[in-house]
Design a protein around this motif. Structure first.
Motif, PDB file in Angstrom:
ATOM      1  N   LEU B 149       0.853  -1.472  -0.051  1.00 29.79           N
ATOM      2  CA  LEU B 149       0.180   0.058  -0.056  1.00 29.79           C
ATOM      3  C   LEU B 149       0.948   1.151  -0.010  1.00 29.79           C
ATOM      4  O   LEU B 149       0.661   2.256  -0.680  1.00 29.79           O
ATOM      5  N   GLY B 152       2.772   1.038  -3.536  1.00 28.58           N
ATOM      6  CA  GLY B 152       1.849   1.280  -4.666  1.00 28.58           C
ATOM      7  C   GLY B 152       1.563   2.394  -5.263  1.00 28.58           C
ATOM      8  O   GLY B 152       1.146   2.456  -6.513  1.00 28.58           O
ATOM      9  N   PRO B 157      -2.049   0.549 -10.145  1.00 32.12           N
ATOM     10  CA  PRO B 157      -3.126   0.512  -9.134  1.00 32.12           C
ATOM     11  C   PRO B 157      -3.289  -1.110  -8.588  1.00 32.12           C
ATOM     12  O   PRO B 157      -3.872  -0.972  -7.421  1.00 32.12           O
ATOM     13  N   GLU B 158      -2.774  -1.935  -9.408  1.00 28.51           N
ATOM     14  CA  GLU B 158      -3.085  -3.556  -9.113  1.00 28.51           C
ATOM     15  C   GLU B 158      -2.426  -3.684  -7.852  1.00 28.51           C
ATOM     16  O   GLU B 158      -2.740  -4.387  -7.201  1.00 28.51           O
ATOM     17  N   LEU B 160      -1.753  -1.515  -5.144  1.00 27.08           N
ATOM     18  CA  LEU B 160      -2.752  -1.296  -4.054  1.00 27.08           C
ATOM     19  C   LEU B 160      -3.791  -2.213  -3.927  1.00 27.08           C
ATOM     20  O   LEU B 160      -4.107  -2.750  -2.521  1.00 27.08           O
ATOM     21  N   HIS B 161      -4.362  -2.918  -4.837  1.00 24.08           N
ATOM     22  CA  HIS B 161      -5.544  -3.924  -4.684  1.00 24.08           C
ATOM     23  C   HIS B 161      -4.769  -5.387  -4.031  1.00 24.08           C
ATOM     24  O   HIS B 161      -5.104  -5.669  -3.219  1.00 24.08           O
ATOM     25  N   LEU B 162      -3.786  -5.497  -4.531  1.00 22.49           N
ATOM     26  CA  LEU B 162      -2.811  -6.714  -3.887  1.00 22.49           C
ATOM     27  C   LEU B 162      -2.711  -6.427  -2.259  1.00 22.49           C
ATOM     28  O   LEU B 162      -2.655  -7.296  -1.499  1.00 22.49           O
ATOM     29  N   ILE B 164      -4.154  -4.427  -0.333  1.00 17.78           N
ATOM     30  CA  ILE B 164      -5.354  -4.759   0.427  1.00 17.78           C
ATOM     31  C   ILE B 164      -5.873  -5.988   0.779  1.00 17.78           C
ATOM     32  O   ILE B 164      -6.377  -6.449   1.910  1.00 17.78           O
ATOM     33  N   GLY B 165      -5.508  -6.906  -0.368  1.00 18.43           N
ATOM     34  CA  GLY B 165      -5.898  -8.378  -0.238  1.00 18.43           C
ATOM     35  C   GLY B 165      -4.999  -8.965   0.660  1.00 18.43           C
ATOM     36  O   GLY B 165      -5.472  -9.632   1.661  1.00 18.43           O
ATOM     37  N   LEU B 191      -3.251 -14.537  -4.834  1.00 16.90           N
ATOM     38  CA  LEU B 191      -3.450 -13.045  -5.087  1.00 16.90           C
ATOM     39  C   LEU B 191      -2.214 -12.536  -5.799  1.00 16.90           C
ATOM     40  O   LEU B 191      -2.487 -11.792  -6.841  1.00 16.90           O
ATOM     41  N   THR B 195      -2.661 -11.058  -9.440  1.00 14.78           N
ATOM     42  CA  THR B 195      -2.153  -9.663  -9.713  1.00 14.78           C
ATOM     43  C   THR B 195      -1.106  -9.650 -10.930  1.00 14.78           C
ATOM     44  O   THR B 195      -1.319  -8.837 -11.907  1.00 14.78           O
ATOM     45  N   SER B 198      -2.778 -10.268 -14.229  1.00 18.37           N
ATOM     46  CA  SER B 198      -3.615  -9.193 -14.859  1.00 18.37           C
ATOM     47  C   SER B 198      -2.667  -7.916 -15.241  1.00 18.37           C
ATOM     48  O   SER B 198      -2.952  -7.447 -16.407  1.00 18.37           O
TER      49      SER B 198
END
Lengths: 99, 208
Positions: B149, B152, B157-158, B160-162, B164-165, B191, B195, B198
């Motif tokens: 976080l 990131g 932005p991916e 940041l999602h990782l 959070i996960g 995850l 990530t 993607s």
């Protein structure tokens, strides 16, 4: 329409100067080497266009000594940031008007 | 006329993105570290002969020092290999796109990733010394999540999602300790792989 076109800043019509300003909008400061590789241009091209922007007081150029070598650091002035934002919104208006 | 303005806007966007984001971070390296993490879970599974963490397994770690030592070696190796792969694969990607891997955004990314990871190392050493083994898995997930976080912001932005996960998996693993191994496998393994894939599809494939 004529009014909008007059808002287009001639200084930013050049691709290199546009690139320098874009990079300095999102980075507080950038050194010569990094800016050069980012824009993929020659030393001379970068220096001459940077000095045009400096004359307009859109950017500040600082030279520092790192050991024996000089390092040139660029940053945007407040006036430069405002001018760039105005230029950007003029560009957007033109695109929207024609579409 | 219109075309010219559009090109200018595209140029501005491109320069802004490339100068403020660590774009060379390789998606495939995320897949590699995900696979390494799943190997790690497999090692845990074969060591303890169970996917569910029990009180007894934690006690066996206290009794048998070699257990602990071997597991530490395995996970330190996994960590180092992930870092090395991420570096090499990002370096190769940067070479191909003629970007530098040592620019200000990659330095900011590395710095912001490194600080929480360094804090994690001290926390984990302390947890081992105090034999609080059950907290090691949540701690690694939570610190990894926080590190992503914080770093990131200087990448895609991916990331940041990782982050959070992984943070969520870490918090869950504190309350559902018996599922720690599985949650660790989800966070660091699945995850990371998702990530990585993607990011690879979205950014890396175009480069070729």
């Amino acid at each position: 329409m004529k009014d909008i076109i007059s808002q287009i800043n001639k200084i930013f019509e050049n691709k290199v100067r546009l690139g320098i300003m874009s990079a300095l909008m999102v980075n507080e400061k950038i050194d010569f080497k990094e800016l050069k590789s980012l824009l993929d241009i020659t030393d001379g091209n970068l220096s001459s266009n940077a000095s045009v922007l400096e004359k307009e007081k859109y950017i500040k150029i600082k030279k520092k000594f790192v050991g024996k070598k000089t390092s040139t650091i660029y940053s945007a002035t407040d006036a430069g940031k405002i001018a760039f934002k105005e230029h950007l919104s003029a560009l957007e208006k033109i695109i929207r008007n024609i579409q | 006329m219109n075309e010219h303005e559009k090109q200018s806007i595209d140029h501005i966007k491109d320069i802004m993105e490339r100068s403020s984001t660590f774009i060379s971070l390789s998606g495939l390296s995320g897949v590699v570290s995900g696979i390494l993490a799943i190997i790690g879970v497999f090692v845990l599974y074969t060591t303890f002969d169970s996917l569910f963490l029990t009180e007894e397994m934690l006690l066996s770690l206290e009794r048998e020092r070699t257990f602990l030592k071997n597991l530490s070696i395995v996970f330190i190796t996994i960590f180092l290999l992930s870092v090395i792969f991420a570096f090499i694969m990002s370096y190769v990607k940067a070479k191909r796109t003629k970007d530098s891997i040592f620019n200000s955004s990659s330095k900011r990314f590395a710095f912001n990733l490194f600080i929480p990871v360094l804090a994690a190392v001290f926390v984990i050493i302390s947890l081992i010394q105090n034999q609080t083994f059950w907290l090691i898995i949540p701690a690694t997930l939570i610190f990894y999540g926080l590190a992503l976080l914080s770093a990131g912001r200087y990448s895609r932005p991916e990331i940041l999602h990782l982050g959070i996960g992984c943070l969520l998996s870490g918090i869950l693993s504190m309350y559902f300790v018996e599922f720690s191994f599985i949650l660790w496998g989800i966070g660091f393994g699945i995850l990371n792989i998702l990530t990585g894939i993607s990011m690879y599809i979205k950014y890396d494939r175009k480069v070729k």
